[in-house]
Design a protein around this motif. Structure first.
Motif, short mmCIF file in Angstrom:
data_model
loop_
_atom_site.label_atom_id
_atom_site.label_comp_id
_atom_site.label_asym_id
_atom_site.label_seq_id
_atom_site.Cartn_x
_atom_site.Cartn_y
_atom_site.Cartn_z
N PRO A 74 -10.56 -26.85 80.91
CA PRO A 74 -10.25 -25.46 80.57
C PRO A 74 -10.55 -25.17 79.10
CG PRO A 74 -8.24 -26.76 80.81
CD PRO A 74 -9.37 -27.62 81.29
N GLY A 75 -11.05 -23.97 78.84
CA GLY A 75 -11.36 -23.59 77.47
C GLY A 75 -12.60 -24.27 76.93
N PHE A 76 -13.47 -24.77 77.82
CA PHE A 76 -14.69 -25.46 77.41
C PHE A 76 -15.88 -24.64 77.92
CE2 PHE A 76 -17.26 -29.67 77.87
CZ PHE A 76 -18.08 -29.26 76.82
N PRO A 77 -16.38 -23.69 77.11
CA PRO A 77 -17.48 -22.82 77.52
C PRO A 77 -18.83 -23.51 77.44
CG PRO A 77 -16.84 -22.26 75.30
CD PRO A 77 -15.89 -23.35 75.76
N ARG A 78 -19.00 -24.56 78.21
CA ARG A 78 -20.23 -25.35 78.17
C ARG A 78 -21.41 -24.55 78.70
NH1 ARG A 78 -19.77 -30.76 81.52
NH2 ARG A 78 -19.86 -29.28 83.25
N SER A 79 -22.53 -24.60 77.99
CA SER A 79 -23.73 -23.86 78.40
C SER A 79 -24.40 -24.57 79.57
CB SER A 79 -24.71 -23.75 77.24
OG SER A 79 -24.12 -23.11 76.13
N PHE A 88 -22.23 -22.25 67.54
CA PHE A 88 -20.81 -22.27 67.21
C PHE A 88 -20.10 -21.23 68.06
CE2 PHE A 88 -23.32 -22.60 63.12
CZ PHE A 88 -23.51 -23.97 63.24
N THR A 89 -19.14 -21.69 68.88
CA THR A 89 -18.45 -20.81 69.81
C THR A 89 -16.96 -20.91 69.59
OG1 THR A 89 -20.19 -21.18 71.46
CG2 THR A 89 -18.11 -20.24 72.25
N GLU A 90 -16.30 -19.79 69.42
CA GLU A 90 -14.85 -19.78 69.25
C GLU A 90 -14.17 -19.82 70.61
OE1 GLU A 90 -11.35 -17.19 67.00
OE2 GLU A 90 -13.46 -16.92 66.47
N THR A 91 -13.17 -20.66 70.75
CA THR A 91 -12.46 -20.81 72.01
C THR A 91 -11.03 -21.26 71.73
OG1 THR A 91 -12.53 -21.88 74.20
CG2 THR A 91 -13.22 -23.20 72.30
N GLN A 92 -10.26 -21.46 72.79
CA GLN A 92 -8.89 -21.97 72.67
C GLN A 92 -8.80 -23.27 73.45
OE1 GLN A 92 -5.76 -20.67 71.43
NE2 GLN A 92 -6.85 -19.10 70.24
N SER A 94 -5.89 -26.23 74.25
CA SER A 94 -4.48 -26.63 74.12
C SER A 94 -3.72 -25.67 73.22
CB SER A 94 -4.36 -28.06 73.60
OG SER A 94 -5.03 -28.97 74.45
N GLY A 95 -4.06 -24.38 73.30
CA GLY A 95 -3.37 -23.37 72.52
C GLY A 95 -3.78 -23.30 71.06
N MET A 155 -12.66 -34.03 71.93
CA MET A 155 -13.66 -34.14 73.00
C MET A 155 -12.97 -33.75 74.29
SD MET A 155 -16.63 -35.23 71.87
CE MET A 155 -17.28 -35.73 73.46
N GLN A 156 -13.39 -32.63 74.88
CA GLN A 156 -12.74 -32.12 76.08
C GLN A 156 -13.27 -32.80 77.33
OE1 GLN A 156 -13.91 -28.24 74.12
NE2 GLN A 156 -12.44 -27.51 75.65
#
Length: 256
Positions: A74-79, A88-92, A94-95, A155-156
């Motif tokens: 979750p929260g990993f916007p992998r291309s 560079f991508t902003e995401t969340q 673990s909060g 590392m997600q």
């Protein structure tokens, strides 16, 4: 003359010359891969993600490719496709407010990241990674930037960090690695122009490797990590298992 043998010093010089010639061949091959990447990629496949277990950790390394069969967390916007240079991508995660560094590390990417961070309204709380590696110089500069900023690295699930990317991971004040993430190392080329006489190429590589060793030591990383890298040819990748990630201090915490 019957029974005549080459003196030991001569054998050593012969061995050194043979090693330099072999190294020069590898460097020219690396230049060909960089000059004709499409041809190289057409005949290579990404490293197998699983199974990876102690003693069975070396996989084929395909530049600019990463395994895609690992489900993303979750929260990993992998291309869908690995970017040809860092994005560079902003995401969340673990909060926490996170900047994901994704893609190949190209010369100049450290300056681009510095500019990106300067232009942000607020600093991130941590840095996430998903990269097949690339420019060692830029990876070290990015790592120093992260350590100076006091940011953790993460590392997600489903992420991968190969080649020079683990040097960025090493810079985190804390380094959280998912048990389904992949972290791998191998030998590097140093410098932009590698079409050099063998003795100059060897000198350049030794200088670059010395810089990497100093860097890892300053980050508190066990230098056995560098030994694993130097033992793995550039066409392969050595994927670290959990015991190595924690034993080398590359991961301060393993997470699900």
């Amino acid at each position: 003359m019957p029974g005549w043998r080459v003196p030991r010093s001569g054998r050593i010089l012969q061995a050194m010359l043979a090693a330099q010639i072999a190294l020069a061949g590898l460097i020219v091959f690396g230049d060909f891969r960089r000059i004709a990447p499409d041809l190289w990629r057409a005949n290579s496949t990404p490293p197998a993600a699983v199974p990876v277990r102690p003693g069975d950790q070396t996989r084929r390394y395909a530049p600019r490719d990463l395994p895609r069969d690992q489900p993303a967390g979750p929260g990993f916007p992998r291309s869908d496709e690995v970017p040809q240079r860092l994005q560079f991508t902003e995401t969340q995660v673990s909060g926490l407010k996170t900047v994901l560094l994704e893609g190949a590390i190209e010369p100049g990417d450290s300056a681009r990241l510095a500019q990106y961070l300067d232009q942000r309204r607020s600093a991130p709380e941590q840095i996430a990674l998903h990269s097949p590696g690339g420019s060692v110089t830029d990876a070290l500069e990015i790592g120093r930037m992260i350590r100076a900023g006091g940011w953790p690295t993460v590392m997600q699930a489903g992420a991968a960090c190969f080649s020079s990317c683990p040097y960025i991971l090493a810079a985190g004040t804390d380094r959280r690695v998912s048990r389904t993430a992949l972290v791998g190392v191998h030998q590097h080329y140093f410098g932009e122009n590698t079409l050099l006489p063998a003795f100059l190429a060897v000198e350049s590589i030794q200088h670059g490797q010395g810089e990497v060793l100093d860097y890892l030591d300053s980050m508190g990383i066990d230098l056995r990590l560098s030994a694993k890298a130097m033992q793995t040819p550039p066409a392969n990748i050595y994927i670290l298992v959990e015991e190595e990630l924690t034993g080398f201090a590359l991961a301060t915490e393993m997470v699900e």
